[in-house]
Design a protein around this motif. Structure first.
Motif, PDB file in Angstrom:
ATOM      1  N   GLU A  56       0.844  -1.193   0.000  1.00 38.80           N
ATOM      2  CA  GLU A  56       0.000   0.000   0.000  1.00 38.80           C
ATOM      3  C   GLU A  56       0.879   1.243   0.000  1.00 38.80           C
ATOM      4  O   GLU A  56       1.820   1.351   0.796  1.00 38.80           O
ATOM      5  CB  GLU A  56      -0.886  -0.007   1.243  1.00 38.80           C
ATOM      6  N   ILE A  57       0.620   2.159  -0.914  1.00 44.03           N
ATOM      7  CA  ILE A  57       1.329   3.436  -0.926  1.00 44.03           C
ATOM      8  C   ILE A  57       0.823   4.290   0.239  1.00 44.03           C
ATOM      9  O   ILE A  57      -0.374   4.519   0.381  1.00 44.03           O
ATOM     10  CB  ILE A  57       1.131   4.167  -2.262  1.00 44.03           C
ATOM     11  N   VAL A  58       1.764   4.752   1.065  1.00 43.33           N
ATOM     12  CA  VAL A  58       1.363   5.496   2.259  1.00 43.33           C
ATOM     13  C   VAL A  58       1.894   6.928   2.278  1.00 43.33           C
ATOM     14  O   VAL A  58       1.392   7.758   3.039  1.00 43.33           O
ATOM     15  CB  VAL A  58       1.820   4.772   3.544  1.00 43.33           C
ATOM     16  N   GLU A  59       2.916   7.212   1.460  1.00 40.87           N
ATOM     17  CA  GLU A  59       3.469   8.568   1.445  1.00 40.87           C
ATOM     18  C   GLU A  59       4.091   8.826   0.080  1.00 40.87           C
ATOM     19  O   GLU A  59       4.771   7.956  -0.477  1.00 40.87           O
ATOM     20  CB  GLU A  59       4.522   8.740   2.540  1.00 40.87           C
ATOM     21  N   VAL A  60       3.866  10.038  -0.435  1.00 45.36           N
ATOM     22  CA  VAL A  60       4.391  10.392  -1.749  1.00 45.36           C
ATOM     23  C   VAL A  60       5.037  11.768  -1.685  1.00 45.36           C
ATOM     24  O   VAL A  60       4.418  12.734  -1.234  1.00 45.36           O
ATOM     25  CB  VAL A  60       3.269  10.416  -2.819  1.00 45.36           C
ATOM     26  N   ASP A  61       6.294  11.841  -2.114  1.00 44.12           N
ATOM     27  CA  ASP A  61       6.948  13.115  -2.407  1.00 44.12           C
ATOM     28  C   ASP A  61       7.202  13.089  -3.910  1.00 44.12           C
ATOM     29  O   ASP A  61       8.096  12.380  -4.378  1.00 44.12           O
ATOM     30  CB  ASP A  61       8.267  13.256  -1.640  1.00 44.12           C
ATOM     31  N   PRO A  62       6.441  13.836  -4.699  1.00 48.14           N
ATOM     32  CA  PRO A  62       6.531  13.714  -6.157  1.00 48.14           C
ATOM     33  C   PRO A  62       7.919  13.941  -6.724  1.00 48.14           C
ATOM     34  O   PRO A  62       8.222  13.464  -7.815  1.00 48.14           O
ATOM     35  CB  PRO A  62       5.550  14.782  -6.661  1.00 48.14           C
ATOM     36  N   GLN A  63       8.754  14.664  -5.997  1.00 49.25           N
ATOM     37  CA  GLN A  63      10.094  14.955  -6.499  1.00 49.25           C
ATOM     38  C   GLN A  63      11.131  13.930  -6.050  1.00 49.25           C
ATOM     39  O   GLN A  63      12.209  13.845  -6.656  1.00 49.25           O
ATOM     40  CB  GLN A  63      10.540  16.338  -6.016  1.00 49.25           C
ATOM     41  N   GLN A  64      10.801  13.138  -5.018  1.00 47.23           N
ATOM     42  CA  GLN A  64      11.860  12.330  -4.418  1.00 47.23           C
ATOM     43  C   GLN A  64      11.524  10.852  -4.217  1.00 47.23           C
ATOM     44  O   GLN A  64      12.366   9.994  -4.493  1.00 47.23           O
ATOM     45  CB  GLN A  64      12.259  12.924  -3.057  1.00 47.23           C
ATOM     46  N   TYR A  65      10.329  10.524  -3.721  1.00 47.71           N
ATOM     47  CA  TYR A  65      10.135   9.128  -3.324  1.00 47.71           C
ATOM     48  C   TYR A  65       8.659   8.773  -3.187  1.00 47.71           C
ATOM     49  O   TYR A  65       7.771   9.629  -3.140  1.00 47.71           O
ATOM     50  CB  TYR A  65      10.848   8.840  -2.000  1.00 47.71           C
ATOM     51  N   VAL A  66       8.436   7.448  -3.089  1.00 45.85           N
ATOM     52  CA  VAL A  66       7.161   6.864  -2.684  1.00 45.85           C
ATOM     53  C   VAL A  66       7.463   5.850  -1.584  1.00 45.85           C
ATOM     54  O   VAL A  66       8.400   5.052  -1.715  1.00 45.85           O
ATOM     55  CB  VAL A  66       6.471   6.147  -3.862  1.00 45.85           C
ATOM     56  N   LYS A  67       6.701   5.901  -0.499  1.00 42.35           N
ATOM     57  CA  LYS A  67       6.867   4.930   0.576  1.00 42.35           C
ATOM     58  C   LYS A  67       5.686   3.961   0.582  1.00 42.35           C
ATOM     59  O   LYS A  67       4.542   4.365   0.331  1.00 42.35           O
ATOM     60  CB  LYS A  67       6.982   5.621   1.935  1.00 42.35           C
ATOM     61  N   VAL A  68       5.976   2.691   0.863  1.00 46.21           N
ATOM     62  CA  VAL A  68       4.935   1.666   0.875  1.00 46.21           C
ATOM     63  C   VAL A  68       5.034   0.844   2.161  1.00 46.21           C
ATOM     64  O   VAL A  68       6.090   0.756   2.790  1.00 46.21           O
ATOM     65  CB  VAL A  68       5.053   0.728  -0.345  1.00 46.21           C
ATOM     66  N   LYS A  69       3.908   0.239   2.523  1.00 43.85           N
ATOM     67  CA  LYS A  69       3.894  -0.734   3.613  1.00 43.85           C
ATOM     68  C   LYS A  69       3.102  -1.946   3.156  1.00 43.85           C
ATOM     69  O   LYS A  69       2.298  -1.887   2.229  1.00 43.85           O
ATOM     70  CB  LYS A  69       3.268  -0.129   4.875  1.00 43.85           C
ATOM     71  N   ARG A  70       3.329  -3.046   3.812  1.00 41.01           N
ATOM     72  CA  ARG A  70       2.642  -4.292   3.483  1.00 41.01           C
ATOM     73  C   ARG A  70       1.138  -4.142   3.693  1.00 41.01           C
ATOM     74  O   ARG A  70       0.691  -3.598   4.702  1.00 41.01           O
ATOM     75  CB  ARG A  70       3.192  -5.424   4.355  1.00 41.01           C
ATOM     76  N   PHE A  71       0.355  -4.619   2.720  1.00 38.97           N
ATOM     77  CA  PHE A  71      -1.107  -4.647   2.843  1.00 38.97           C
ATOM     78  C   PHE A  71      -1.482  -5.992   3.466  1.00 38.97           C
ATOM     79  O   PHE A  71      -1.328  -7.048   2.848  1.00 38.97           O
ATOM     80  CB  PHE A  71      -1.748  -4.481   1.470  1.00 38.97           C
ATOM     81  N   GLU A  72      -1.935  -5.934   4.699  1.00 36.82           N
ATOM     82  CA  GLU A  72      -2.118  -7.154   5.475  1.00 36.82           C
ATOM     83  C   GLU A  72      -3.235  -8.042   4.947  1.00 36.82           C
ATOM     84  O   GLU A  72      -3.249  -9.246   5.215  1.00 36.82           O
ATOM     85  CB  GLU A  72      -2.389  -6.794   6.953  1.00 36.82           C
ATOM     86  N   ASN A  73      -4.182  -7.488   4.204  1.00 37.64           N
ATOM     87  CA  ASN A  73      -5.333  -8.268   3.736  1.00 37.64           C
ATOM     88  C   ASN A  73      -5.248  -8.588   2.239  1.00 37.64           C
ATOM     89  O   ASN A  73      -6.280  -8.756   1.582  1.00 37.64           O
ATOM     90  CB  ASN A  73      -6.633  -7.510   4.026  1.00 37.64           C
ATOM     91  N   TYR A  74      -4.041  -8.686   1.725  1.00 32.45           N
ATOM     92  CA  TYR A  74      -3.868  -8.960   0.305  1.00 32.45           C
ATOM     93  C   TYR A  74      -4.423 -10.333  -0.051  1.00 32.45           C
ATOM     94  O   TYR A  74      -4.154 -11.328   0.625  1.00 32.45           O
ATOM     95  CB  TYR A  74      -2.388  -8.876  -0.062  1.00 32.45           C
ATOM     96  N   TRP A  75      -5.187 -10.390  -1.137  1.00 30.40           N
ATOM     97  CA  TRP A  75      -5.863 -11.621  -1.548  1.00 30.40           C
ATOM     98  C   TRP A  75      -4.879 -12.743  -1.901  1.00 30.40           C
ATOM     99  O   TRP A  75      -5.222 -13.933  -1.779  1.00 30.40           O
ATOM    100  CB  TRP A  75      -6.764 -11.343  -2.752  1.00 30.40           C
ATOM    101  N   GLY A  76      -3.647 -12.375  -2.279  1.00 28.76           N
ATOM    102  CA  GLY A  76      -2.683 -13.396  -2.686  1.00 28.76           C
ATOM    103  C   GLY A  76      -1.770 -13.863  -1.572  1.00 28.76           C
ATOM    104  O   GLY A  76      -0.816 -14.602  -1.835  1.00 28.76           O
ATOM    105  N   GLY A  77      -2.042 -13.477  -0.337  1.00 32.70           N
ATOM    106  CA  GLY A  77      -1.189 -13.878   0.784  1.00 32.70           C
ATOM    107  C   GLY A  77      -0.266 -12.747   1.200  1.00 32.70           C
ATOM    108  O   GLY A  77       0.164 -11.932   0.386  1.00 32.70           O
ATOM    109  N   LYS A  78       0.053 -12.715   2.469  1.00 31.27           N
ATOM    110  CA  LYS A  78       0.829 -11.613   3.035  1.00 31.27           C
ATOM    111  C   LYS A  78       2.244 -11.591   2.468  1.00 31.27           C
ATOM    112  O   LYS A  78       2.919 -12.613   2.366  1.00 31.27           O
ATOM    113  CB  LYS A  78       0.881 -11.759   4.550  1.00 31.27           C
ATOM    114  N   ALA A  79       2.712 -10.396   2.101  1.00 28.11           N
ATOM    115  CA  ALA A  79       4.077 -10.237   1.608  1.00 28.11           C
ATOM    116  C   ALA A  79       5.083 -10.454   2.732  1.00 28.11           C
ATOM    117  O   ALA A  79       4.795 -10.221   3.907  1.00 28.11           O
ATOM    118  CB  ALA A  79       4.252  -8.836   1.017  1.00 28.11           C
ATOM    119  N   LYS A  80       6.289 -10.897   2.372  1.00 31.11           N
ATOM    120  CA  LYS A  80       7.330 -11.141   3.371  1.00 31.11           C
ATOM    121  C   LYS A  80       7.912  -9.836   3.894  1.00 31.11           C
ATOM    122  O   LYS A  80       8.253  -9.730   5.073  1.00 31.11           O
ATOM    123  CB  LYS A  80       8.443 -11.997   2.755  1.00 31.11           C
ATOM    124  N   LEU A  81       8.039  -8.854   3.036  1.00 34.15           N
ATOM    125  CA  LEU A  81       8.675  -7.590   3.382  1.00 34.15           C
ATOM    126  C   LEU A  81       7.688  -6.670   4.087  1.00 34.15           C
ATOM    127  O   LEU A  81       6.521  -6.579   3.684  1.00 34.15           O
ATOM    128  CB  LEU A  81       9.183  -6.920   2.103  1.00 34.15           C
TER     129      LEU A  81
END
Length: 498
Positions: A180-205
């Protein structure tokens, strides 16, 4: 002897050893950057896919097979009608359920894109409709047997209705993917976190950051220093240095990508086939391969890498022949000394400046006066698309729109192609394209692609320089990362870092 052009920063030699990811977080140094408020028609959509947020009805495997994603299955009802069965039990990250209505709304939003999405635009798609609670029907303007691959393109990602705003797209909390995208700086970065309810199973990271680093040398330095655990598309000339230590893995991909010298087929003197052939004969592609790409990207004949099922049946790599090049110019009645031509190159791919300088020197040997202009791609693309140029270098993926080259051949060489920088138009070529697009038998379809590639070669529409090999770098603590051949996915369920 050809001058050797190198532009790799000496910072590689001075950088510290890599450090590992902290607290299950990973930093990706990406070559892309947000440019258009998350518009689905360009690089912004690929950032959403790299982030593990965007998903489409289908996905493309590492071996370029089209597989189920948000659609479980699909069927060609008639030559112009496809039905997709939507996966049950999927929710968007904002809690809304995925159903046919949400899918049709998302795809219709894609069709309204100000810049058409190649492979899924109103030129190809007649309508998208929810024809049942979990059934979506897509009608095409003409037969399009590759449509299931088109809806794997990041530009056709399915987002929650809440994502579509009047002034753009908001991907925060509106995807279906494992992150899940949780923070965006259009000039520098995008931050993500694991989406706990993902239909394909929880990500390791647990999560991570995508940093926008347009300079390839800087991306390589970040890998060496440990600022990034994955660095994408590092310069070929940096590979030996990055491989010298035991803490980094350099991952090599025979990408479906070709470095092209585009010629403006609609403007003199390159509207003359003999002049285009002369330019091709004046260029030493093997020398470019060795000098700029360390010999790791082989010289090209046609756009497609040798051994692929759609390569042209007879498109050998051209050997440099200055005498014959001069003879062709004479036959065409063209005095190159009377002409001043310009080669365009862009800064996003570090080696293009050096390639342009080499080609400048080579064309000078047959009498042309050549200027090189290097700029940001966004500043030269309008001239390229409008035909206001002579020659231009382009690194072009030929399976970006769909995991077969029909999208590339159509966009780049058809009379109404959306990316027809060559300004090429031949109704007979377009007829051949239409036949290939409607051919259901893969073997016959691939053979048709080969004939189209042979046409481009025979008419010297484009000068193909090298079939590109690309290199990503990962720290030793990274697991579950395999560079995707179409550059679609990075943050996935198997990705992990220590």
């Amino acid at each position: 002897m050809m001058q050797r052009f190198l532009s790799v920063s000496t910072a590689f030699l001075l950088a510290a050893a890599p450090v590992l990811a902290q607290d299950g977080q990973l930093v990706l140094a990406d070559n892309l950057a947000l440019k258009a408020n998350w518009a689905m028609s360009g690089d912004d959509a690929f950032i959403g896919a790299h982030a593990g947020c965007y998903e489409g009805l289908t996905r493309v495997s590492q071996d370029l097979k089209v597989e189920p994603a948000l659609a479980m299955e699909w069927v060609l009802v008639d030559p112009l009608t496809w039905e997709f069965k939507i996966r049950e039990g999927v929710t968007f990250q904002d809690g809304n359920p995925l159903d046919a209505k949400a899918v049709s709304e998302a795809l219709n939003q894609a069709l309204k894109s100000e810049v058409p999405i190649r492979g899924f635009s109103p030129k190809q798609i007649a309508s998208v409709e929810a024809t049942g609670p979990m059934t979506v029907t897509i009608k095409t303007i003409a037969p399009l047997v590759t449509l299931p691959g088109s809806v794997a393109n990041p530009g056709t990602a399915i987002l929650s209705p809440a994502a579509y705003l009047k002034d753009g797209i908001n991907p925060v909390g509106t995807c279906t993917g494992p992150f899940e995208i949780v923070e965006v700086d259009p000039q520098q970065y995008v931050k993500v976190k694991r989406f706990e309810n993902y239909w394909g199973g929880k990500a390791k990271l647990a999560g991570g950051t995508i940093r926008f680093i347009p300079d390839a040398n800087t991306r390589g330095t970040m890998a060496r220093s440990g600022e990034a655990q994955i660095s994408r598309l590092v310069p070929p000339a940096a590979v030996a240095t990055l491989s010298s230590g035991g803490d980094l893995a350099v991952l090599e991909v025979n990408a479906p990508r070709v470095l092209e010298l585009l010629l403006n087929n609609a403007r003199a003197p390159f509207d003359n086939q003999k002049v285009r052939q002369a330019v091709r004969l004046a260029i030493d592609t093997a020398g470019i391969s060795n000098a700029i790409f360390e010999g790791k990207s082989p010289p090209a004949g046609d756009p497609f890498r040798s051994g692929q099922p759609w390569e042209a049946p007879n498109a050998p790599v051209i050997e440099r022949d200055l005498e014959k090049a001069r003879a062709l110019l004479n036959e065409a009645g063209v005095d190159p000394a009377a002409l001043k031509i310009e080669i365009l190159a862009y800064t996003g791919k570090t080696e293009l400046r050096d390639v342009a300088q080499i080609i400048q020197a080579m064309l000078t040997e047959v009498g042309f006066t050549v200027n090189v202009r290097v700029a940001e791609y966004s500043s030269i693309e309008p001239d390229m698309l409008s035909g206001n140029y002579d020659l231009a270098l382009l690194s072009r993926g030929y399976m970006t729109d769909v995991p077969e080259p029909i999208g590339y051949l159509t966009a780049d060489y058809s009379c109404k192609g959306s990316y027809n920088i060559s300004q090429h138009c031949n109704p007979e070529f377009d007829t051949m394209l239409a036949a290939a697009a409607s051919e259901e038998d893969p073997t016959s379809r691939y053979r048709a692609y080969g004939k189209l590639a042979q046409y481009v070669y025979d008419n010297a529409v484009t000068v193909f320089l090298v079939n590109e090999t690309v290199f990503d770098v990962a720290s030793s603590g990274v697991t579950g990362f395999t560079p995707h051949p179409l550059n679609y996915y990075v943050f996935d369920t198997d990705l992990d870092a220590q």
